[in-house]
Design a protein around this motif. Sequence first.
Motif, PDB file in Angstrom:
ATOM      1  N   TYR A  82       0.836  -1.203   0.000  1.00 23.67           N
ATOM      2  CA  TYR A  82       0.000   0.000   0.000  1.00 23.67           C
ATOM      3  C   TYR A  82       0.877   1.263   0.000  1.00 23.67           C
ATOM      4  CZ  TYR A  82      -2.829   3.826   1.738  1.00 23.67           C
ATOM      5  OH  TYR A  82      -3.416   5.054   1.896  1.00 23.67           O
ATOM      6  N   PHE A  83       1.860   1.330   0.905  1.00 26.85           N
ATOM      7  CA  PHE A  83       2.688   2.534   0.994  1.00 26.85           C
ATOM      8  C   PHE A  83       3.587   2.700  -0.232  1.00 26.85           C
ATOM      9  CE2 PHE A  83       1.404   2.498   5.458  1.00 26.85           C
ATOM     10  CZ  PHE A  83       1.046   3.833   5.579  1.00 26.85           C
ATOM     11  N   ASN A  84       4.030   1.622  -0.841  1.00 34.23           N
ATOM     12  CA  ASN A  84       4.791   1.734  -2.094  1.00 34.23           C
ATOM     13  C   ASN A  84       3.915   2.310  -3.205  1.00 34.23           C
ATOM     14  OD1 ASN A  84       7.151   0.747  -0.962  1.00 34.23           O
ATOM     15  ND2 ASN A  84       6.746  -1.365  -1.585  1.00 34.23           N
ATOM     16  N   ASN A  85       2.675   1.831  -3.296  1.00 35.81           N
ATOM     17  CA  ASN A  85       1.740   2.367  -4.295  1.00 35.81           C
ATOM     18  C   ASN A  85       1.410   3.832  -4.005  1.00 35.81           C
ATOM     19  OD1 ASN A  85       1.624  -0.097  -5.582  1.00 35.81           O
ATOM     20  ND2 ASN A  85      -0.269  -0.737  -4.587  1.00 35.81           N
ATOM     21  N   LEU A  86       1.252   4.174  -2.733  1.00 36.09           N
ATOM     22  CA  LEU A  86       0.941   5.553  -2.360  1.00 36.09           C
ATOM     23  C   LEU A  86       2.078   6.498  -2.754  1.00 36.09           C
ATOM     24  CD1 LEU A  86      -1.117   7.373  -0.867  1.00 36.09           C
ATOM     25  CD2 LEU A  86       0.183   6.927   1.219  1.00 36.09           C
ATOM     26  N   ARG A  87       3.319   6.086  -2.518  1.00 34.37           N
ATOM     27  CA  ARG A  87       4.478   6.912  -2.873  1.00 34.37           C
ATOM     28  C   ARG A  87       4.483   7.188  -4.379  1.00 34.37           C
ATOM     29  NH1 ARG A  87       8.146   3.755  -1.108  1.00 34.37           N
ATOM     30  NH2 ARG A  87       8.234   4.621   0.972  1.00 34.37           N
ATOM     31  N   THR A  88       4.230   6.164  -5.169  1.00 35.28           N
ATOM     32  CA  THR A  88       4.194   6.317  -6.631  1.00 35.28           C
ATOM     33  C   THR A  88       3.050   7.231  -7.053  1.00 35.28           C
ATOM     34  OG1 THR A  88       5.095   4.085  -6.882  1.00 35.28           O
ATOM     35  CG2 THR A  88       4.021   5.050  -8.802  1.00 35.28           C
ATOM     36  N   THR A  89       1.885   7.052  -6.450  1.00 35.48           N
ATOM     37  CA  THR A  89       0.692   7.818  -6.814  1.00 35.48           C
ATOM     38  C   THR A  89       0.822   9.295  -6.460  1.00 35.48           C
ATOM     39  OG1 THR A  89      -0.663   5.861  -6.453  1.00 35.48           O
ATOM     40  CG2 THR A  89      -1.812   7.958  -6.503  1.00 35.48           C
ATOM     41  N   LEU A  90       1.442   9.621  -5.353  1.00 35.39           N
ATOM     42  CA  LEU A  90       1.485  11.003  -4.864  1.00 35.39           C
ATOM     43  C   LEU A  90       2.691  11.810  -5.354  1.00 35.39           C
ATOM     44  CD1 LEU A  90       0.255  10.565  -1.195  1.00 35.39           C
ATOM     45  CD2 LEU A  90      -1.039  11.254  -3.222  1.00 35.39           C
ATOM     46  N   THR A  91       3.533  11.209  -6.170  1.00 40.89           N
ATOM     47  CA  THR A  91       4.677  11.937  -6.709  1.00 40.89           C
ATOM     48  C   THR A  91       4.174  13.132  -7.520  1.00 40.89           C
ATOM     49  OG1 THR A  91       5.969   9.907  -6.806  1.00 40.89           O
ATOM     50  CG2 THR A  91       6.744  11.735  -8.159  1.00 40.89           C
ATOM     51  N   ASP A  92       4.708  14.315  -7.235  1.00 45.14           N
ATOM     52  CA  ASP A  92       4.382  15.570  -7.940  1.00 45.14           C
ATOM     53  C   ASP A  92       2.951  16.057  -7.731  1.00 45.14           C
ATOM     54  OD1 ASP A  92       6.983  15.680  -8.989  1.00 45.14           O
ATOM     55  OD2 ASP A  92       6.405  14.401 -10.679  1.00 45.14           O
ATOM     56  N   VAL A  93       2.278  15.635  -6.657  1.00 49.30           N
ATOM     57  CA  VAL A  93       0.924  16.122  -6.349  1.00 49.30           C
ATOM     58  C   VAL A  93       1.051  17.222  -5.297  1.00 49.30           C
ATOM     59  CG1 VAL A  93      -1.356  15.520  -5.430  1.00 49.30           C
ATOM     60  CG2 VAL A  93      -0.135  13.905  -6.889  1.00 49.30           C
ATOM     61  N   PRO A  95       0.522  19.366  -2.117  1.00 50.49           N
ATOM     62  CA  PRO A  95       0.027  18.988  -0.782  1.00 50.49           C
ATOM     63  C   PRO A  95      -1.377  19.521  -0.468  1.00 50.49           C
ATOM     64  CG  PRO A  95       2.291  19.729  -0.638  1.00 50.49           C
ATOM     65  CD  PRO A  95       1.841  19.984  -2.043  1.00 50.49           C
ATOM     66  N   ASN A  96      -1.793  20.638  -1.108  1.00 55.24           N
ATOM     67  CA  ASN A  96      -3.156  21.149  -0.907  1.00 55.24           C
ATOM     68  C   ASN A  96      -4.213  20.222  -1.495  1.00 55.24           C
ATOM     69  OD1 ASN A  96      -2.637  23.642   0.462  1.00 55.24           O
ATOM     70  ND2 ASN A  96      -1.741  24.361  -1.462  1.00 55.24           N
ATOM     71  N   ASN A  97      -3.796  19.326  -2.369  1.00 57.51           N
ATOM     72  CA  ASN A  97      -4.725  18.404  -3.023  1.00 57.51           C
ATOM     73  C   ASN A  97      -4.669  16.988  -2.434  1.00 57.51           C
ATOM     74  OD1 ASN A  97      -5.570  20.428  -4.765  1.00 57.51           O
ATOM     75  ND2 ASN A  97      -3.935  19.969  -6.222  1.00 57.51           N
ATOM     76  N   ILE A  98      -3.920  16.827  -1.361  1.00 54.12           N
ATOM     77  CA  ILE A  98      -3.807  15.513  -0.727  1.00 54.12           C
ATOM     78  C   ILE A  98      -4.525  15.571   0.616  1.00 54.12           C
ATOM     79  CG2 ILE A  98      -2.250  13.767   0.215  1.00 54.12           C
ATOM     80  CD1 ILE A  98      -0.079  14.896  -1.674  1.00 54.12           C
ATOM     81  N   TYR A  99      -5.595  14.811   0.726  1.00 51.30           N
ATOM     82  CA  TYR A  99      -6.362  14.755   1.974  1.00 51.30           C
ATOM     83  C   TYR A  99      -6.352  13.333   2.525  1.00 51.30           C
ATOM     84  CZ  TYR A  99      -8.191  19.457   1.633  1.00 51.30           C
ATOM     85  OH  TYR A  99      -8.303  20.815   1.590  1.00 51.30           O
ATOM     86  N   ASN A 100      -6.413  13.247   3.802  1.00 54.92           N
ATOM     87  CA  ASN A 100      -6.497  11.951   4.473  1.00 54.92           C
ATOM     88  C   ASN A 100      -7.474  12.093   5.627  1.00 54.92           C
ATOM     89  OD1 ASN A 100      -5.928   9.272   5.102  1.00 54.92           O
ATOM     90  ND2 ASN A 100      -4.307   9.838   6.513  1.00 54.92           N
ATOM     91  N   TYR A 101      -8.152  11.021   5.943  1.00 56.35           N
ATOM     92  CA  TYR A 101      -9.036  11.055   7.104  1.00 56.35           C
ATOM     93  C   TYR A 101      -8.782   9.825   7.956  1.00 56.35           C
ATOM     94  CZ  TYR A 101     -12.284   7.524   5.314  1.00 56.35           C
ATOM     95  OH  TYR A 101     -12.842   6.361   4.881  1.00 56.35           O
ATOM     96  N   ASP A 102      -9.138   9.934   9.186  1.00 54.72           N
ATOM     97  CA  ASP A 102      -9.010   8.814  10.110  1.00 54.72           C
ATOM     98  C   ASP A 102     -10.305   8.699  10.892  1.00 54.72           C
ATOM     99  OD1 ASP A 102      -7.906   6.650  11.380  1.00 54.72           O
ATOM    100  OD2 ASP A 102      -6.758   7.827  12.810  1.00 54.72           O
ATOM    101  N   GLU A 103     -10.634   7.493  11.237  1.00 51.32           N
ATOM    102  CA  GLU A 103     -11.869   7.213  11.958  1.00 51.32           C
ATOM    103  C   GLU A 103     -11.533   6.527  13.277  1.00 51.32           C
ATOM    104  OE1 GLU A 103     -15.637   4.134  11.587  1.00 51.32           O
ATOM    105  OE2 GLU A 103     -13.895   3.953  10.291  1.00 51.32           O
ATOM    106  N   THR A 104     -12.297   6.870  14.283  1.00 54.13           N
ATOM    107  CA  THR A 104     -12.217   6.134  15.539  1.00 54.13           C
ATOM    108  C   THR A 104     -13.640   5.895  16.009  1.00 54.13           C
ATOM    109  OG1 THR A 104     -11.161   6.004  17.704  1.00 54.13           O
ATOM    110  CG2 THR A 104     -12.085   8.142  17.082  1.00 54.13           C
ATOM    111  N   ASN A 105     -13.815   4.920  16.863  1.00 55.08           N
ATOM    112  CA  ASN A 105     -15.153   4.566  17.330  1.00 55.08           C
ATOM    113  C   ASN A 105     -15.251   4.683  18.837  1.00 55.08           C
ATOM    114  OD1 ASN A 105     -16.637   3.690  14.963  1.00 55.08           O
ATOM    115  ND2 ASN A 105     -15.088   2.089  14.811  1.00 55.08           N
ATOM    116  N   LEU A 106     -16.379   5.179  19.287  1.00 55.81           N
ATOM    117  CA  LEU A 106     -16.737   5.126  20.697  1.00 55.81           C
ATOM    118  C   LEU A 106     -17.738   3.985  20.786  1.00 55.81           C
ATOM    119  CD1 LEU A 106     -17.309   8.929  21.294  1.00 55.81           C
ATOM    120  CD2 LEU A 106     -15.233   7.610  21.712  1.00 55.81           C
TER     121      LEU A 106
END
Length: 164
Positions: A82-93, A95-106
């Motif tokens: 996954y991280f190898n694919n992510l590195r390839t995908t995000l090359t030259d993108v 940072p304002n166009n790269i979003y990530n989210y995280d979820e947690t549960n109560l």
Amino acid sequence: MIECASLCGEWGFPLNITDMRHFGKSFLDSQGHNVRVFMENMPGKDWMYSLFERHKGEIIQRLAANIKRTRAEVSRGTIIQYFNNLRTTLTDVDPNNIYNYDETNLQDDPERKIMLFKRGTKYPTHVCNFTKSATSLLMCGSASGTLLPPYIIHSAEKMWVQWT
């Protein structure tokens, strides 16, 4: 016994005090030993706590979080890929166009139990095939540092004022 309890915890199927007591009884019975101070050859809770005290550098009791088997089956190789694919995908993108989210549960989970794990276990989990209701909290941000307002998901027919 300590080594086996640690290994079970690493595999996602931790033991509790009762399991360890039965394990001790089974071992004593299989060896033909009868300990008169143990009722029906079953070590008591006090004996178990003294065992934990003697091995406090190796094992600890922790509250385990329940996770489903499918979530527990992600391999190290899958994560590396996954991280190898992510590195390839995000090359030259930008940072304002790269979003990530995280979820947690109560979780509304009265079934959480104190289980035995190897000391130092970062995420004590118990693999099971059921879960209780949960409220999801999601946070999202960009690689440039922009944070979006939190998003809350709760499965209910009505939104109670107390929740907001």
